[in-house]
Every structure is written in C-alpha cells, then in structure tokens.
Scaffold this motif. Structure first.
Motif, short mmCIF file in Angstrom:
data_model
loop_
_atom_site.label_atom_id
_atom_site.label_comp_id
_atom_site.label_asym_id
_atom_site.label_seq_id
_atom_site.Cartn_x
_atom_site.Cartn_y
_atom_site.Cartn_z
N GLY A 136 17.40 8.44 -15.91
CA GLY A 136 17.43 9.13 -16.93
C GLY A 136 16.09 8.36 -17.55
O GLY A 136 16.25 9.06 -18.99
N HIS A 137 15.48 7.11 -16.78
CA HIS A 137 14.51 6.99 -17.57
C HIS A 137 13.28 7.20 -16.68
O HIS A 137 11.98 6.24 -17.23
N VAL A 138 13.35 8.41 -15.82
CA VAL A 138 12.25 8.57 -15.10
C VAL A 138 11.02 9.17 -16.03
O VAL A 138 9.77 8.46 -15.71
N GLY A 139 11.22 9.94 -17.29
CA GLY A 139 10.65 10.09 -17.41
C GLY A 139 9.57 9.42 -18.70
O GLY A 139 8.47 9.38 -18.43
N PHE A 140 10.17 7.89 -19.58
CA PHE A 140 9.72 7.08 -19.64
C PHE A 140 8.64 6.03 -18.50
O PHE A 140 7.77 6.07 -19.40
N PHE A 141 9.08 5.95 -17.57
CA PHE A 141 8.30 5.53 -16.64
C PHE A 141 6.83 6.13 -16.26
O PHE A 141 6.04 5.63 -16.00
N ALA A 142 7.57 7.12 -16.10
CA ALA A 142 5.82 8.52 -16.27
C ALA A 142 5.35 7.71 -17.01
O ALA A 142 3.42 7.97 -17.20
N ASP A 162 4.65 5.62 -10.16
CA ASP A 162 4.78 5.30 -8.84
C ASP A 162 4.42 4.09 -8.36
O ASP A 162 3.65 3.36 -7.49
N ARG A 163 5.06 2.93 -9.17
CA ARG A 163 4.15 1.17 -9.09
C ARG A 163 5.32 0.89 -8.39
O ARG A 163 5.08 -0.50 -8.89
N VAL A 164 6.48 0.85 -8.26
CA VAL A 164 7.74 0.36 -7.78
C VAL A 164 7.09 -1.04 -6.30
O VAL A 164 7.42 -0.19 -5.18
N GLY A 165 7.00 -1.84 -6.11
CA GLY A 165 6.87 -2.92 -5.57
C GLY A 165 8.08 -3.54 -5.49
O GLY A 165 7.94 -3.89 -3.55
N VAL A 166 9.28 -3.78 -5.77
CA VAL A 166 10.41 -4.73 -5.31
C VAL A 166 11.63 -3.50 -5.68
O VAL A 166 11.43 -3.53 -6.98
N ASP A 206 0.56 -1.15 -0.35
CA ASP A 206 0.14 -0.28 -0.11
C ASP A 206 1.07 1.07 0.09
O ASP A 206 0.48 2.45 0.51
N ASP A 207 2.38 1.74 -0.58
CA ASP A 207 3.05 2.06 -0.26
C ASP A 207 4.11 2.58 -1.34
O ASP A 207 5.44 2.28 -0.78
N LEU A 208 3.87 1.83 -2.46
CA LEU A 208 5.06 1.39 -4.08
C LEU A 208 5.52 3.02 -3.23
O LEU A 208 4.99 4.74 -3.39
N GLN A 209 6.76 2.56 -4.04
CA GLN A 209 7.18 3.55 -4.62
C GLN A 209 7.49 4.65 -5.56
O GLN A 209 7.60 3.89 -6.48
N LYS A 210 8.69 5.16 -5.97
CA LYS A 210 8.54 6.47 -6.98
C LYS A 210 9.53 6.40 -8.23
O LYS A 210 10.59 6.67 -6.84
N THR A 211 9.25 5.71 -8.50
CA THR A 211 10.91 5.89 -9.78
C THR A 211 11.99 7.25 -9.22
O THR A 211 13.12 7.49 -8.86
N SER A 212 11.29 8.21 -9.60
CA SER A 212 11.93 9.76 -9.27
C SER A 212 12.48 10.08 -7.98
O SER A 212 13.57 10.46 -7.85
N ALA A 265 23.31 6.39 -4.26
CA ALA A 265 24.52 5.40 -4.72
C ALA A 265 23.76 4.69 -6.33
O ALA A 265 23.97 3.22 -6.59
N MET A 266 22.59 5.37 -6.28
CA MET A 266 21.69 4.23 -7.67
C MET A 266 22.55 5.18 -9.01
O MET A 266 22.95 5.97 -9.37
N PRO A 267 22.60 3.44 -9.74
CA PRO A 267 22.97 3.90 -10.91
C PRO A 267 22.00 5.33 -11.57
O PRO A 267 20.73 5.02 -12.10
N ARG A 268 22.67 5.82 -12.87
CA ARG A 268 22.53 7.17 -13.04
C ARG A 268 21.08 7.00 -14.09
O ARG A 268 20.69 7.47 -14.46
N SER A 269 21.49 5.74 -14.60
CA SER A 269 20.59 5.16 -15.79
C SER A 269 19.06 5.02 -15.42
O SER A 269 18.00 5.33 -15.71
N LEU A 270 18.83 5.28 -14.03
CA LEU A 270 17.24 5.05 -13.74
C LEU A 270 16.67 6.53 -13.97
O LEU A 270 15.64 6.95 -14.27
#
Length: 296
Positions: A148-154, A160-164, A128-134, A141-146
């Motif tokens: 770079g694709h925030v707009g793609f996921f949006a 806002d659907r990251v569960g794992v 009930d609290d899925l996370q946002k890629t943004s 420490a996150m790969p910068r490639s993430l």
C-alpha cells in the motif's frame, strides 16, 4: 563450541551494564540467547551494539543486537530450536524464509532485550544490490501495508534503496531500512511534508535539527494496520557533542554505563515518530568495523 568464551564475556558485560542502568537482569535468560548463537562472537567481523530508548515502553530495558555467523543461513530455525520464540502459524513465522528465497541476503542480525528477550531478526542485503519495496511487497507473507505504500516510497526516491529488513516476532511488525537515501529527504520542509503525507503530527524543531544530520531512515509496518506505524531518522557520530541537539539524561547515563571496544566509539542516534509522539534512542557499538551495516 567456538565463541563460547566470547559469548560469556559479552554476557558478563551485559550483566554489569544492566546493573548500572537499573535494568532487571536474568543470567539464564541472557545466556540462553547468547549461547544459541555463540559461534557468531568468535567471528572477526562480528558486530555487537547496545541500545536504549526514551519511549515509555522502553523504560528499564537494555537492547543488544549482533550479527550472526556468516554461515548461519537460518537464524529463525535456531531461535525456534532453542526455545527463544514460539512456533506460530502467523505469516511472521514464514517471512524470513520467503525473503531468503527471493532476495540475495548477505548476512543476518539478532536483536534482543535483556528484559524482553528475543525480538528481531535482520536480513542484510548486499550493498551493491539494494532491494526494491515493490519486489518485497510481492512476497506472500509480507504485510499488505508495504504494498500500500510502494507509491509513497517511489515518490521519495526510496523504492530501490532497501538495505536491511527487520522482522519483529513478538510485535508482529517489520522494519524496512533504506540506504543511500536522497539528501533532500532530510531537509526540514521535506520531513514535514513526508510526515503530513502519512498522517503524522508535525515534528518538533529538535527532531528537525537532528533530521538534517541523518544518514538513513526506516519505517515500521504491520499486518494489523494499513498505515506506516513509525518512521525513524538516524544520525551517526563518534562524538555526541557534535550533534545539533543535547541528549537526554537517561541516554547520558547509558553512555557512561555501557562499555565499548576499540579506541574509537561509534553512536547511532535516532528519532522515531509515531502517532503517539516522538522519542529518541541511542545505539552504542561494542564491537564494530568500518563498512559494517548500522542497525539504526
């Protein structure tokens, strides 16, 4: 130690499954990993699954994944202390702690290969609290490639659907798993356009048939590349004959060789698309409970 007998039983199960699948087996290697997390297997909510894949790099390998004990808040430290993975100054070594410091991690999972050893740690967020890629992209420490694709996921309704979130330590890549994926994401034309957008080849008709039955998807990203390295669509079933595609001979052998617990058997069948082509994988649940998160 609590769970020792359950871990020993699982170790024997893995040994027998590896023998039937002609997978190289070392009891010392497998037992060192299972015993490091032995308390996990005594917990009534523990989930254990086995997986095989058809890609060349997965040939003659049997993967096992399991949830850790709910009280184990630092499974990476445990892996280090038991010599399962080497210490590193690469950002992959600090990523889990940084995620835990910024996101509500409910539980964890471990992934290892009978041949390859320790591979991944999963961080499961509360349903009930899925996370946002943004939000995840802002972690140092996150790969910068993430990012770079925030707009793609949006654009695809996934931001806002990251569960794992999975961290692959040997490969130095991460997997971002999406829950409650918009149904339209699995339409054949949407899959085709999605793959074109990230620069991958057109999917096969077989892949599209399976994709229409998918319940979720995930992407693989790394520190060394700016692109999405892999995207996977997965379908769940208790009966493989209900899938719109037939399974490969090596996967049929896996189904015959790997045991399962309980009366009902659950499978997660996935197709992974990479720049080298597509391949298939099957996960069979050895221990699971309704409502538990699938590893895909």
């Amino acid at each position: 130690m609590p769970g020792t007998s359950e871990a020993a039983e699982l170790c024997s199960t893995i040994e027998e499954s590896a023998r039937l699948l002609n997978v190289s087996y070392s009891r010392d290697r497998v037992w060192s990993l299972l015993s490091a997390y032995g308390d996990a297997f005594a917990h009534p909510g523990a989930v254990v699954a086995f997986r095989v894949a058809t890609a060349m790099r997965h040939v003659r390998e049997l993967d096992c994944r399991f949830t850790t004990h709910p009280d184990d808040r630092d499974p990476y430290a445990r892996a280090l202390s038991h010599g399962l993975t080497p210490e590193t100054d690469h950002p992959v070594g600090s990523l889990l702690a940084e995620i835990q410091g910024r996101c509500p991690v409910e539980s964890h999972g471990i992934d290892f290969g009978v041949v390859g050893g320790f591979k991944k740690i999963y961080a499961f967020f509360t349903p009930d609290d899925l996370q946002k890629t943004s939000k995840l992209a802002e972690i140092p420490a996150m790969p910068r490639s993430l990012a770079g694709h925030v707009g793609f996921f949006a654009r695809h309704g996934l931001d806002d659907r990251v569960g794992v979130f999975g961290i692959d330590y040997p490969s130095r890549t991460v997997n971002v798993y999406f829950n409650d994926v918009p149904a339209g994401s699995f339409d054949p034309e949407t899959i085709r356009s999605t793959l074109r957008e990230i620069g991958m080849a057109a999917p096969s008709e077989r892949m599209l048939r399976l994709g229409e039955k998918a319940f979720g998807l995930y992407v693989t990203l790394g520190w060394e590349s700016s692109r999405i390295e892999r995207i996977c669509y997965a379908a769940a079933t208790t009966d493989l004959t209900t899938l719109p595609v037939s399974v490969e001979p090596e996967i049929e052998k896996f189904v015959r060789s790997v045991p399962h617990g309980g009366e009902d058997r659950k499978f997660v069948y996935g197709v992974a698309l990479t720049f080298q082509g597509e391949y298939y994988k099957l996960e069979s649940h050895y221990r699971w409970k309704p409502g538990a998160m699938d590893f895909i």
